[in-house]
Design a protein around this motif. Sequence first.
Motif, PDB file in Angstrom:
ATOM      1  N   THR A  43     -20.143  78.177  23.957  1.00 46.63           N
ATOM      2  CA  THR A  43     -20.750  77.749  25.209  1.00 46.63           C
ATOM      3  C   THR A  43     -22.060  77.025  24.974  1.00 46.63           C
ATOM      4  O   THR A  43     -22.921  77.497  24.229  1.00 46.63           O
ATOM      5  N   VAL A  44     -22.206  75.886  25.625  1.00 46.27           N
ATOM      6  CA  VAL A  44     -23.485  75.204  25.755  1.00 46.27           C
ATOM      7  C   VAL A  44     -23.968  75.461  27.175  1.00 46.27           C
ATOM      8  O   VAL A  44     -23.233  75.228  28.134  1.00 46.27           O
ATOM      9  N   SER A  45     -25.192  75.960  27.302  1.00 50.94           N
ATOM     10  CA  SER A  45     -25.712  76.329  28.627  1.00 50.94           C
ATOM     11  C   SER A  45     -26.766  75.351  29.111  1.00 50.94           C
ATOM     12  O   SER A  45     -27.447  74.695  28.318  1.00 50.94           O
ATOM     13  N   VAL A  46     -26.897  75.281  30.436  1.00 51.36           N
ATOM     14  CA  VAL A  46     -27.954  74.498  31.075  1.00 51.36           C
ATOM     15  C   VAL A  46     -28.770  75.415  31.976  1.00 51.36           C
ATOM     16  O   VAL A  46     -28.273  76.430  32.472  1.00 51.36           O
ATOM     17  N   LEU A  47     -30.037  75.043  32.174  1.00 51.70           N
ATOM     18  CA  LEU A  47     -30.952  75.869  32.951  1.00 51.70           C
ATOM     19  C   LEU A  47     -30.919  75.554  34.445  1.00 51.70           C
ATOM     20  O   LEU A  47     -31.608  76.211  35.230  1.00 51.70           O
ATOM     21  N   SER A  48     -30.124  74.577  34.844  1.00 48.17           N
ATOM     22  CA  SER A  48     -30.144  74.092  36.221  1.00 48.17           C
ATOM     23  C   SER A  48     -29.618  75.093  37.236  1.00 48.17           C
ATOM     24  O   SER A  48     -29.803  74.915  38.443  1.00 48.17           O
ATOM     25  N   GLY A  49     -28.984  76.169  36.772  1.00 47.44           N
ATOM     26  CA  GLY A  49     -28.520  77.198  37.699  1.00 47.44           C
ATOM     27  C   GLY A  49     -29.557  78.258  37.992  1.00 47.44           C
ATOM     28  O   GLY A  49     -29.357  79.105  38.857  1.00 47.44           O
TER      29      GLY A  49
END
Length: 219
Positions: free
Chosen positions: A180-186
């Motif tokens: 998994t690559v995660s983003v902080l936008s959530g």
Amino acid sequence: MATAVLFDIDGTLVDSNYLHVHAWRRAFHALDRAVDSWHVHRAIGKGSGKLLSTLLGDEDAGRIGDEAKELHSRFYLETAELLRPFDKAPDLVRELAGRGLRVVLATSAAPDELKVLRKVLDVDDVVAGIVSGEDVEATKPDPEPVFAALDKAGTAPEDTIFVGDAIWDVHAATKAGVRTVSVLSGGVGAAELTEAGAVAVYDDAAALLAGLDESVLLS
């Protein structure tokens, strides 16, 4: 290099998480249930049934779950005009597809919500498939949605990357053997996502696109 990328939508490609929080809070208020907004936010990313069990307990969720889901969907769709893709999110999807990767959207959204999200995102012409809540029996953090997305992509777990914003995305993908690559936008912090198992964390879709050539997706 990955051969397929599975994307969560809410909070990852479309700025919708806090609209979901507000809609659930309104639903709980209408049903005379006091649930703090931060607790709701912590559960966003789970399927609605699991979210309700987490926030209300299994017994209460069983009693009022259907009504809560209906109210949430109504309140959420009332705010649909506020939905927008994150900066460069459609460009990211199109760039990956243009480089020959198979892109699948994997979401727990109900059909009426998914219809709006697809219109907002406007990438149907380049994705290899879409998995929604109605396509699976168990929702995230169960790995079934990821397995269903892998079937759509036609790729092996080790050749696939999941991109999401919630720890529930990371848990589901990890159980399916997918990185998994995660983003902080959530709205979830980098440390928590990394601790859950994310192999890389970016601010948002635009940051991932800017660093794409050096990312685990292409190397």
